[in-house]
Design a protein around this motif. Structure first.
Motif, PDB file in Angstrom:
ATOM      1  N   LEU A  72      42.342  15.748  24.360  1.00  0.00           N
ATOM      2  CA  LEU A  72      43.618  15.754  23.667  1.00  0.00           C
ATOM      3  C   LEU A  72      43.805  17.086  22.950  1.00  0.00           C
ATOM      4  CD1 LEU A  72      43.478  12.207  22.046  1.00  0.00           C
ATOM      5  CD2 LEU A  72      44.731  12.887  24.088  1.00  0.00           C
ATOM      6  N   GLU A  73      45.028  17.604  22.996  1.00  0.00           N
ATOM      7  CA  GLU A  73      45.334  18.860  22.329  1.00  0.00           C
ATOM      8  C   GLU A  73      46.545  18.671  21.427  1.00  0.00           C
ATOM      9  OE1 GLU A  73      45.890  21.827  25.331  1.00  0.00           O
ATOM     10  OE2 GLU A  73      44.038  21.268  26.347  1.00  0.00           O
ATOM     11  N   CYS A  74      46.372  18.967  20.152  1.00  0.00           N
ATOM     12  CA  CYS A  74      47.483  18.857  19.205  1.00  0.00           C
ATOM     13  C   CYS A  74      48.369  20.093  19.358  1.00  0.00           C
ATOM     14  CB  CYS A  74      46.957  18.735  17.786  1.00  0.00           C
ATOM     15  SG  CYS A  74      48.269  18.438  16.604  1.00  0.00           S
ATOM     16  N   GLU A  75      49.576  19.882  19.854  1.00  0.00           N
ATOM     17  CA  GLU A  75      50.512  20.984  20.098  1.00  0.00           C
ATOM     18  C   GLU A  75      51.328  21.340  18.871  1.00  0.00           C
ATOM     19  OE1 GLU A  75      50.973  22.990  22.859  1.00  0.00           O
ATOM     20  OE2 GLU A  75      49.098  22.036  23.444  1.00  0.00           O
ATOM     21  N   ALA A  76      51.645  20.352  18.062  1.00  0.00           N
ATOM     22  CA  ALA A  76      52.452  20.602  16.864  1.00  0.00           C
ATOM     23  C   ALA A  76      52.154  19.530  15.834  1.00  0.00           C
ATOM     24  CB  ALA A  76      53.938  20.588  17.214  1.00  0.00           C
ATOM     25  N   SER A  77      52.291  19.894  14.568  1.00  0.00           N
ATOM     26  CA  SER A  77      52.071  18.936  13.486  1.00  0.00           C
ATOM     27  C   SER A  77      52.929  19.329  12.298  1.00  0.00           C
ATOM     28  CB  SER A  77      50.595  18.916  13.076  1.00  0.00           C
ATOM     29  OG  SER A  77      50.228  20.166  12.508  1.00  0.00           O
ATOM     30  N   ARG A  78      53.336  18.323  11.552  1.00  0.00           N
ATOM     31  CA  ARG A  78      54.119  18.558  10.331  1.00  0.00           C
ATOM     32  C   ARG A  78      53.734  17.505   9.306  1.00  0.00           C
ATOM     33  NH1 ARG A  78      56.277  23.424  10.369  1.00  0.00           N
ATOM     34  NH2 ARG A  78      58.233  22.896   9.345  1.00  0.00           N
ATOM     35  N   ASN A  79      53.835  17.894   8.034  1.00  0.00           N
ATOM     36  CA  ASN A  79      53.627  16.926   6.964  1.00  0.00           C
ATOM     37  C   ASN A  79      54.944  16.721   6.219  1.00  0.00           C
ATOM     38  OD1 ASN A  79      53.942  19.061   5.117  1.00  0.00           O
ATOM     39  ND2 ASN A  79      51.736  19.355   4.910  1.00  0.00           N
ATOM     40  N   PHE A  80      54.929  15.871   5.207  1.00  0.00           N
ATOM     41  CA  PHE A  80      56.164  15.529   4.500  1.00  0.00           C
ATOM     42  C   PHE A  80      56.733  16.712   3.717  1.00  0.00           C
ATOM     43  CE2 PHE A  80      52.793  14.615   1.545  1.00  0.00           C
ATOM     44  CZ  PHE A  80      53.285  15.006   0.319  1.00  0.00           C
ATOM     45  N   GLN A  81      55.949  17.779   3.544  1.00  0.00           N
ATOM     46  CA  GLN A  81      56.425  18.979   2.865  1.00  0.00           C
ATOM     47  C   GLN A  81      57.019  19.992   3.840  1.00  0.00           C
ATOM     48  OE1 GLN A  81      52.603  19.724   1.056  1.00  0.00           O
ATOM     49  NE2 GLN A  81      53.387  19.136  -0.959  1.00  0.00           N
ATOM     50  N   GLY A  82      56.991  19.668   5.145  1.00  0.00           N
ATOM     51  CA  GLY A  82      57.540  20.575   6.145  1.00  0.00           C
ATOM     52  C   GLY A  82      56.588  21.660   6.589  1.00  0.00           C
TER      53      GLY A  82
END
Length: 168
Positions: A72-82
């Motif tokens: 598995l490769e994480c391509e994008a991630s975001r948290n609640f702060q942007g």
């Protein structure tokens, strides 16, 4: 031509869900317009994940793709702060992501720590997961990856409507 259907809300929760649906549909129209103009994938993925966090109440959101080697490769991630999630590659439950990829079916848990399905999954404990929702990303019947959202702070953050919205 757009057909408008009036729905009768039976409670405060129904009204809130209808308001979320309307906001989500308005956002979807905007993103659809932006798709034609955007030439870079990452800014678009970041905008989509920011909206997923906003509309679902997620603490974090990820796009995780299946690698050629089955990893598995994480391509994008975001948290609640942007912001991008620190160490995103190890911030998701790979057991849940693999299950969704294997079955092609969404996984939804209102409290992963107490969910019988995940009793033996150490990553749930290690990551301190509470609310989890993971849906497949498909292209022509092939599962390419998952959209994975979670909230480590609160249980029962997501609804089945959130899963339906993510499958759009």
């Amino acid at each position: 031509s757009v057909k408008v259907v009036a729905l009768e809300a039976t409670g405060v929760e129904d009204v809130a869900e209808l308001q979320k649906d309307r906001a989500f549909l308005n956002w979807l129209v905007t993103v659809t317009r932006d798709l034609a103009a955007e030439h870079e994938l990452m800014p678009l993925l970041n905008r989509v994940l920011d909206a997923v966090v906003k509309f679902s109440g997620a603490e974090r959101a990820f796009v995780v793709l299946s690698g050629k080697d089955g990893g598995l490769e994480c391509e994008a991630s975001r948290n609640f702060q942007g912001d991008a999630v620190h160490d995103a590659e190890v911030a998701v439950s790979r057991s849940i992501a693999h299950e969704v990829l294997r079955t092609g079916k969404s996984v939804f848990s209102i409290n992963a720590r107490e969910d019988e399905r995940f009793r033996a999954v150490q990553s749930i404990v290690n990551l301190g997961l509470r609310s989890v929702l993971c849906v497949p990303i498909r292209f022509r019947e092939e599962s390419l990856g998952v959209v994975y959202i979670d909230n480590r702070l609160e249980a029962a953050v997501f609804s089945t409507r959130d899963a339906e919205r993510l499958l759009v």
